[in-house]
Design an enzyme around this catalytic site. Sequence first.
Site, PDB file in Angstrom:
ATOM      1  CD  GLU A  96      -0.275   1.058  10.386  1.00  0.00           C
ATOM      2  OE1 GLU A  96      -0.979   1.386  11.340  1.00  0.00           O
ATOM      3  OE2 GLU A  96      -0.709   0.830   9.257  1.00  0.00           O
ATOM      4  CB  CYS A 109       3.730  -5.321   6.032  1.00  0.00           C
ATOM      5  SG  CYS A 109       3.160  -3.810   5.234  1.00  0.00           S
ATOM      6  CB  CYS A 116       1.834   8.969   2.731  1.00  0.00           C
ATOM      7  SG  CYS A 116       2.303   8.781   0.989  1.00  0.00           S
ATOM      8  CB  CYS A 120      -3.895   7.779  -2.547  1.00  0.00           C
ATOM      9  SG  CYS A 120      -2.301   7.691  -3.407  1.00  0.00           S
ATOM     10  CB  CYS A 123      -4.451   5.744   1.223  1.00  0.00           C
ATOM     11  SG  CYS A 123      -3.074   5.328   2.298  1.00  0.00           S
ATOM     12  CD  GLU A 165       5.782   5.793  -3.120  1.00  0.00           C
ATOM     13  OE1 GLU A 165       4.687   5.207  -3.102  1.00  0.00           O
ATOM     14  OE2 GLU A 165       6.789   5.337  -3.702  1.00  0.00           O
ATOM     15  CB  SER A 194       4.278  -1.498  -2.368  1.00  0.00           C
ATOM     16  OG  SER A 194       3.050  -1.022  -2.860  1.00  0.00           O
ATOM     17  CB  SER A 217      -0.420   1.255  -5.575  1.00  0.00           C
ATOM     18  OG  SER A 217       0.272   0.528  -4.584  1.00  0.00           O
ATOM     19  CG  ASN A 293      -9.344  -2.243   4.684  1.00  0.00           C
ATOM     20  OD1 ASN A 293     -10.201  -2.316   5.551  1.00  0.00           O
ATOM     21  ND2 ASN A 293      -8.341  -3.077   4.572  1.00  0.00           N
ATOM     22  CB  CYS A 336      -2.821   1.261   4.214  1.00  0.00           C
ATOM     23  SG  CYS A 336      -1.583   2.358   3.615  1.00  0.00           S
TER      24      CYS A 336
HETATM   25  N1  SAH Z   1       2.820   4.079  -0.819  1.00  0.00           N
HETATM   26  C1  SAH Z   1       2.984   2.781  -1.322  1.00  0.00           C
HETATM   27  C2  SAH Z   1       3.063   1.710  -0.256  1.00  0.00           C
HETATM   28  C3  SAH Z   1       2.128   1.841   0.924  1.00  0.00           C
HETATM   29  S1  SAH Z   1       0.412   1.680   0.582  1.00  0.00           S
HETATM   30  C4  SAH Z   1       1.916   2.456  -2.335  1.00  0.00           C
HETATM   31  O1  SAH Z   1       0.960   3.211  -2.444  1.00  0.00           O
HETATM   32  O2  SAH Z   1       2.073   1.449  -3.021  1.00  0.00           O
HETATM   33  C5  SAH Z   1       0.235  -0.094   0.513  1.00  0.00           C
HETATM   34  C6  SAH Z   1      -0.907  -0.570  -0.364  1.00  0.00           C
HETATM   35  O3  SAH Z   1      -2.167  -0.334   0.281  1.00  0.00           O
HETATM   36  C7  SAH Z   1      -1.003   0.145  -1.698  1.00  0.00           C
HETATM   37  O4  SAH Z   1      -1.205  -0.790  -2.731  1.00  0.00           O
HETATM   38  C8  SAH Z   1      -2.195   1.046  -1.516  1.00  0.00           C
HETATM   39  O5  SAH Z   1      -2.774   1.411  -2.719  1.00  0.00           O
HETATM   40  C9  SAH Z   1      -3.084   0.166  -0.655  1.00  0.00           C
HETATM   41  N2  SAH Z   1      -4.155   0.884   0.035  1.00  0.00           N
HETATM   42  C10 SAH Z   1      -4.119   2.079   0.615  1.00  0.00           C
HETATM   43  N3  SAH Z   1      -5.318   2.382   1.169  1.00  0.00           N
HETATM   44  C11 SAH Z   1      -6.111   1.329   0.925  1.00  0.00           C
HETATM   45  C12 SAH Z   1      -7.471   1.041   1.236  1.00  0.00           C
HETATM   46  N4  SAH Z   1      -8.222   1.890   1.903  1.00  0.00           N
HETATM   47  N5  SAH Z   1      -7.975  -0.151   0.840  1.00  0.00           N
HETATM   48  C13 SAH Z   1      -7.210  -1.036   0.148  1.00  0.00           C
HETATM   49  N6  SAH Z   1      -5.935  -0.818  -0.178  1.00  0.00           N
HETATM   50  C14 SAH Z   1      -5.390   0.364   0.196  1.00  0.00           C
HETATM   51 FE1  SF4 Z   2       0.793   7.192   0.248  1.00  0.00          FE
HETATM   52 FE2  SF4 Z   2       0.558   4.698  -0.747  1.00  0.00          FE
HETATM   53 FE3  SF4 Z   2      -1.345   5.762   0.812  1.00  0.00          FE
HETATM   54 FE4  SF4 Z   2      -1.008   6.719  -1.666  1.00  0.00          FE
HETATM   55  S1  SF4 Z   2      -1.657   4.626  -1.102  1.00  0.00           S
HETATM   56  S2  SF4 Z   2      -1.298   7.960   0.196  1.00  0.00           S
HETATM   57  S3  SF4 Z   2       1.186   6.577  -1.863  1.00  0.00           S
HETATM   58  S4  SF4 Z   2       0.710   5.304   1.424  1.00  0.00           S
END
Ligand code: SAH
Ligand code: SF4
Length: 362
Positions: A96, A109, A116, A120, A123, A165, A194, A217, A293, A336
């Site tokens: 996306e 974005c 990924c 995490c 996410c 990532e 990021s 992050s 979120n 995300c």
């Molecule tokens: N992998 C990279 C970039 C993609 S994630 C990273 O982790 O930085 C983009 C951003 O969305 C990151 O800051 C991540 O921590 C955040 N993110 C992921 N899931 C989320 C959620 N459920 N609520 C809020 N932020 C979230």
């Molecule tokens: Fe991957 Fe970023 Fe999501 Fe972590 S927050 S699972 S690094 S996309």
Amino acid sequence: MNSRTPSGLPVTRYDHDRTALGSLLEGEPDYRIDQLWQGLYQDLADPEEITTLPSALRDRLVHDLPPGLTEEARSVGDEGETVKWLWRLTDGALVETVLMHYAERSTVCVSTQSGCAMGCGFCATGQMGFDRHLTTGEIVEQVVRAQREAGERRVSNVVFMGMGEPLANYDRTWGAVERIHGDLGLSARHLTISTVGLVPGIRRMADEQLPVNLAVSLHAADDELRDELVPINRRWPLSELAEACSHHIRSTGRRLSFEWALIHDTNDRPEDARRFADYARPLGAHINLIPLNPTPGWPTRGSSQQRVAAFADELRSHGANVTVRRTRGTEIDAACGQLRADRMDVPVEAPGRRQATTTLTD
Ligand code: SAH
Ligand code: SF4
């Protein structure tokens, strides 16, 4: 059948830089390379639209330069100011992209991977696991398609904050940074990568020619909690991460920012704010707070508005520089991995989640 790289990834339209376009046009006069490059990278045209080229050549290029992205779904929110796409890649993988218009700029974005591998738990992308890396061309084409949609409103900023990532797909991501800068003409200081905190990748970025912004992050400023929220912390703990960030700041002069998704009673207490401020202050980092979120696979909810405000105040009282992210694309799930999750029929979350704020603002 599309061509593929030795690693099995497709070769698509924007995987060709000027040199590769030259090889494709072998036997043609040199000015054809400029015409084709101009058509693809300046006019953002499809090969069949590049009328400076003879029609037989255009026909061949339509075949030789297949698009990497096919629109699978699109949603529009914020009265047209936010557009989100779900793209199908040539092998069926899904990613996306989100375009966000603001009064003063337009930001896109982009995703760098389908899925990924970082795991995490909070996410949506992480919950899906890893599908595959995106090619440089597939990343660049997201910017091109967003700019085509934006029309007169020029896309000035790119954030690498979509699915995946970026630093786990370093070479292709950096290839896209160079293409977006050199061929599409965006300024390096308007590009932001990021990362969850891949220390060797941050060090590599620091030593590149182009100084781009770094967003990390963080989500926790003590190793015990961060090990749990962001498993890669076990490999590169907070002290090593801070050293790499500091190296990046010293060698690029770019601003560092920390992302922190506020999770109820997990990382939103006053002591979390104090630790966070102590971690961010020596680095001069800007802090972006994002209320978590909701996602299908994570039980804990995001912090309430009051807790978010109190957390921001606490950080400020310890001398930190803080922004609470503007809400964008709430009604279209511009978060995300969310749209893909819906299409992939993963368990559907509670209807209340549409109250949540999005992660995809800048
Ligand atoms: N992998 C990279 C970039 C993609 S994630 C990273 O982790 O930085 C983009 C951003 O969305 C990151 O800051 C991540 O921590 C955040 N993110 C992921 N899931 C989320 C959620 N459920 N609520 C809020 N932020 C979230
Ligand atoms: Fe991957 Fe970023 Fe999501 Fe972590 S927050 S699972 S690094 S996309």
